[in-house]
Scaffold this active site. Sequence first.
Site, PDB file in Angstrom:
ATOM      1  N   SER A 569       0.826  -1.223   0.000  1.00 40.70           N
ATOM      2  CA  SER A 569       0.000   0.000   0.000  1.00 40.70           C
ATOM      3  C   SER A 569       0.855   1.266   0.000  1.00 40.70           C
ATOM      4  CB  SER A 569      -0.945  -0.006   1.210  1.00 40.70           C
ATOM      5  OG  SER A 569      -1.389   1.294   1.492  1.00 40.70           O
ATOM      6  N   TYR A 582      -2.805   1.400  10.180  1.00 44.25           N
ATOM      7  CA  TYR A 582      -2.652   0.665   8.929  1.00 44.25           C
ATOM      8  C   TYR A 582      -1.241   0.878   8.364  1.00 44.25           C
ATOM      9  CZ  TYR A 582      -3.782  -0.797   4.104  1.00 44.25           C
ATOM     10  OH  TYR A 582      -3.814  -1.426   2.892  1.00 44.25           O
TER      11      TYR A 582
END
Length: 684
Positions: A569, A582
């Site tokens: 990501s 995250y």
Amino acid sequence: MKNLWNDDAAEKLVADYAKKGVERDLALRVYTTRLLGGEPRLVLHGGGNTSCKTTATDLVGDQWDVLCVKGSGWDMGVIEPQGLPAVKLKPLLKARALNRLADEDMVALQRANLIDPSSPNPSVETLLHAFLPHKFVDHTHSTAILAIVDQEDSKRLVETVFGAKMGYVPYIMPGFDLAKAAANIFDADPSVEGLILDKHGIFTFGDDARQAYDRMIHYVNVAEDYVAENAKPQAAKAALPAMLATPAAIAPMLRGAVAVARGEGRFDRMISDFRTSEAIVDFINSAEIADYAGRGVSTPDLSIRIKTGPMALPAPDADKVGDYKAVIKDHVEAFAKDYRAYFETNDALDDVKRTMLDQMPRLTLVPGLGMFGHGRTLKDAKIASDVGEMWIEAVRGAEAVGRFHPLSKADLFPLEYWSLEQAKLASNKPKPLTGQVVLITGGAGAIGAATAKLFADNGAHAVVVDLDADKAAEAAKKAGNNSIGVAADITDPRQVRAAFDRAVAVFGGVDILVSNAGAAWEGRIGELDDALLRRSFELNFFAHQSVAQNAVRIMLEQGTGGVLLFNTSKQAVNPGPKFGAYGVPKAATLFLSRQYALDYGAHGIRSNAVNADRIRSGLLTDAMIASRSGARGVSEKDYMSGNLLGQEVTAQDVAQAFLHHALADRTTADVTTVDGGNIAAAMR
Ligand SMILES: [Zn+2]
């Protein structure tokens, strides 16, 4: 063997086909062909063939006497009328007067006389069917018949078992010469009800479909009964270790050993299909198994599947499983050396230009455990196992009544390297990932499912791992290419291990990992609940480590390198506000990818990461897109395409980046950005 003829079933098929304009002879030809094709002890995977002589009308209304004969590429068990193309009979019969007919010319003659030019190539045994006068002709490679003909003194045994009712045809390679010889033997005694082909199989014939079929089953039963009544005790069993290693422990070693090295760290890998049963193990535990395996294939057309015969290994000792890799390697090398010698010796006998096929075994027998079929696809690997089971049947029978003595390898060679067969293989081009196994976590999500499909389209078999069993199965089904779904909570190391064990059990190993599963939690980092951050680390970091560890364990056993791919990501390099829970573990995972690249590069294991951003998925749902774009006062479209290229980035684009990394075999420790351009997230 049971005679499966059933009047009602036969008449029903005739009536069903009549509605489609298929005449009775051809419908009954389909009926008994399926009966024969459904029995593996008679024919396997495209082996065997049948025919009937009837009439057909061409496009201008002319009626012709034709031979409807099995087309190549059709499986008898599921044949349809179009799998029995009609060939004009007269020109075929005229060919009998020729002295010679090259294989290619025989094919040309057969094709030139097809009623429907779009038909598949008629069987290579077409002329044999044509030269026999009977309306229906059936041909199988029955294992019971092979037990009788795979003997040194087979002619005498055939006479003993079948008497004068069956003609005996010495071994000749299928084609024009065999057709002529068989027809001459029939003409010498037209009272016979069939022909026994030495080292090859059996033909029966009759005036109608039932008679030819009844005779086939009858003579197979005569052979089966003879074997049962005259069986001598089996050879002694080999001593087995007190504790055997498991198939799962040796499968990756074996899969690695039979991969074809292309040099410079590149391999053409194979899939392994493990097969076992009491009957298989009982037979391969024989003290003579290596000797049997070395003698060859039970009928010549098996060479297309398992080359010159199986490879036999010694039984694997659980206490010495570490040493077994070297044992496998030695046996594979010996097999390959023998194969090269077989090729070179026989290739030198004429000036035909041939290309040597790879020298790897396609069937491995492991006493105590069972056998592994090997092939470039799972389908081919399973076919090799199926063939292995029938090889065992035939050899067991042959050893019971005498000594298994199949076709010599010198006689096998022209068949394995037959121009017609080589042409068939050449047309079967592999895809970029053929032979490889990819395991994908989060496999049922948008990116996971798109990746599974793209990899499967490129030849890989996918193991789709997801929390939800049904969704995993569905994504695997959509991916195709015999991919499988496996349910696992990848934050539980035991479930991760079980998922990899399943990949090994079905395919023999793993070559590519796409560590993709993830989930996002929000909150300002200084105020985060510790438990939440730890939970995120479990999934967004430790699960990546756990799957990578398992992948590397298997890749090292295989010894053929591999690829680890991580979905890290954009958050791994460019933190978003309140997204620390995250981003922080994802940053650790990005570093994890580099650590694997560093520690395992010397083993040919590559490790790369993909930084994706703003992909419509379970992490960024349509509802979230609506709320976030609304909060920013931009349209959903502008929000999704808010990048340098001004285009929305999709799960397909991420899948494409994973595929690129799977194929870029000189790239490791790399990070690829798939976000349409986000200068703040650009890698230094
Ligand atoms: Zn045959």
